[in-house]
Design a protein around this motif. Structure first.
Motif, short mmCIF file in Angstrom:
data_model
loop_
_atom_site.label_atom_id
_atom_site.label_comp_id
_atom_site.label_asym_id
_atom_site.label_seq_id
_atom_site.Cartn_x
_atom_site.Cartn_y
_atom_site.Cartn_z
N LEU A 34 0.82 -1.21 0.00
CA LEU A 34 0.00 0.00 0.00
C LEU A 34 0.85 1.26 0.00
O LEU A 34 0.53 2.23 -0.70
CB LEU A 34 -0.95 -0.02 1.20
CG LEU A 34 -2.03 -1.09 1.13
CD1 LEU A 34 -2.73 -1.20 2.48
CD2 LEU A 34 -3.01 -0.81 0.02
N CYS A 35 1.93 1.27 0.75
CA CYS A 35 2.82 2.44 0.76
C CYS A 35 3.45 2.66 -0.61
O CYS A 35 3.53 3.80 -1.08
CB CYS A 35 3.90 2.30 1.83
SG CYS A 35 3.31 2.62 3.50
N ALA A 36 3.88 1.59 -1.25
CA ALA A 36 4.47 1.72 -2.59
C ALA A 36 3.44 2.30 -3.56
O ALA A 36 3.77 3.19 -4.37
CB ALA A 36 4.98 0.38 -3.08
N ALA A 37 2.21 1.81 -3.48
CA ALA A 37 1.16 2.32 -4.36
C ALA A 37 0.85 3.78 -4.05
O ALA A 37 0.68 4.61 -4.97
CB ALA A 37 -0.10 1.47 -4.22
N ALA A 38 0.80 4.13 -2.76
CA ALA A 38 0.53 5.51 -2.36
C ALA A 38 1.64 6.45 -2.82
O ALA A 38 1.37 7.56 -3.27
CB ALA A 38 0.33 5.58 -0.85
N ILE A 39 2.87 6.01 -2.72
CA ILE A 39 4.01 6.81 -3.19
C ILE A 39 3.90 7.04 -4.69
O ILE A 39 4.12 8.15 -5.18
CB ILE A 39 5.34 6.17 -2.79
CG1 ILE A 39 5.54 6.25 -1.28
CG2 ILE A 39 6.51 6.81 -3.54
CD1 ILE A 39 6.65 5.38 -0.74
N ASP A 40 3.57 5.99 -5.44
CA ASP A 40 3.40 6.13 -6.89
C ASP A 40 2.30 7.14 -7.22
O ASP A 40 2.46 7.97 -8.12
CB ASP A 40 3.08 4.79 -7.54
CG ASP A 40 4.28 3.86 -7.61
OD1 ASP A 40 5.43 4.33 -7.43
OD2 ASP A 40 4.06 2.65 -7.85
N LEU A 41 1.20 7.06 -6.48
CA LEU A 41 0.10 8.02 -6.70
C LEU A 41 0.57 9.44 -6.40
O LEU A 41 0.32 10.37 -7.19
CB LEU A 41 -1.09 7.66 -5.81
CG LEU A 41 -1.87 6.42 -6.20
CD1 LEU A 41 -2.80 5.99 -5.07
CD2 LEU A 41 -2.67 6.67 -7.48
N TYR A 42 1.23 9.60 -5.27
CA TYR A 42 1.73 10.91 -4.87
C TYR A 42 2.69 11.48 -5.93
O TYR A 42 2.56 12.62 -6.35
CB TYR A 42 2.41 10.84 -3.51
CG TYR A 42 2.88 12.17 -3.01
CD1 TYR A 42 2.01 13.03 -2.36
CD2 TYR A 42 4.20 12.58 -3.22
CE1 TYR A 42 2.44 14.28 -1.91
CE2 TYR A 42 4.63 13.82 -2.78
CZ TYR A 42 3.75 14.66 -2.13
OH TYR A 42 4.18 15.88 -1.71
N ASN A 43 3.63 10.65 -6.35
CA ASN A 43 4.59 11.10 -7.36
C ASN A 43 3.91 11.38 -8.71
O ASN A 43 4.43 12.16 -9.50
CB ASN A 43 5.70 10.06 -7.55
CG ASN A 43 6.65 10.04 -6.37
OD1 ASN A 43 6.76 11.00 -5.62
ND2 ASN A 43 7.31 8.91 -6.18
N GLY A 44 2.75 10.77 -8.93
CA GLY A 44 1.99 11.01 -10.15
C GLY A 44 1.07 12.21 -10.07
O GLY A 44 0.32 12.49 -11.00
N GLY A 45 1.09 12.90 -8.92
CA GLY A 45 0.32 14.13 -8.81
C GLY A 45 -0.93 14.04 -7.94
O GLY A 45 -1.64 15.02 -7.79
#
Length: 77
Positions: A34-45
């Motif tokens: 979940l953290c990896a997915a959340a980081i990807d979302l965050y980095n994607g804007g």
């Protein structure tokens, strides 16, 4: 975008919200996914707690949504 401390807090809250939504106790493997997915979302804007939480809830539906049959994507069954 937020500072790195703010980003960590935002991502952590979104992941906690996911566990609360599905009434699950956090564990290391699930938290890592979940953290990896959340980081990807965050980095994607995607930069709000509510938006990240909603995306995680919609993408990873309960325990079944974060389970994996193999330790890596190249494992052969």
């Amino acid at each position: 975008m937020a500072t790195s401390d703010q980003a960590v807090k935002l991502i952590s809250e979104a992941v906690r919200n996911w566990f609360d939504y599905y009434n699950m106790t956090p564990d290391d493997p699930s938290t890592e996914i979940l953290c990896a997915a959340a980081i990807d979302l965050y980095n994607g804007g995607v930069v709000t707690v509510d938006a990240i939480t909603s995306s995680l809830i919609g993408t990873y539906v309960g325990r079944i949504g974060i389970q994996s049959n193999a330790p890596t994507s190249i494992a052969i069954h």
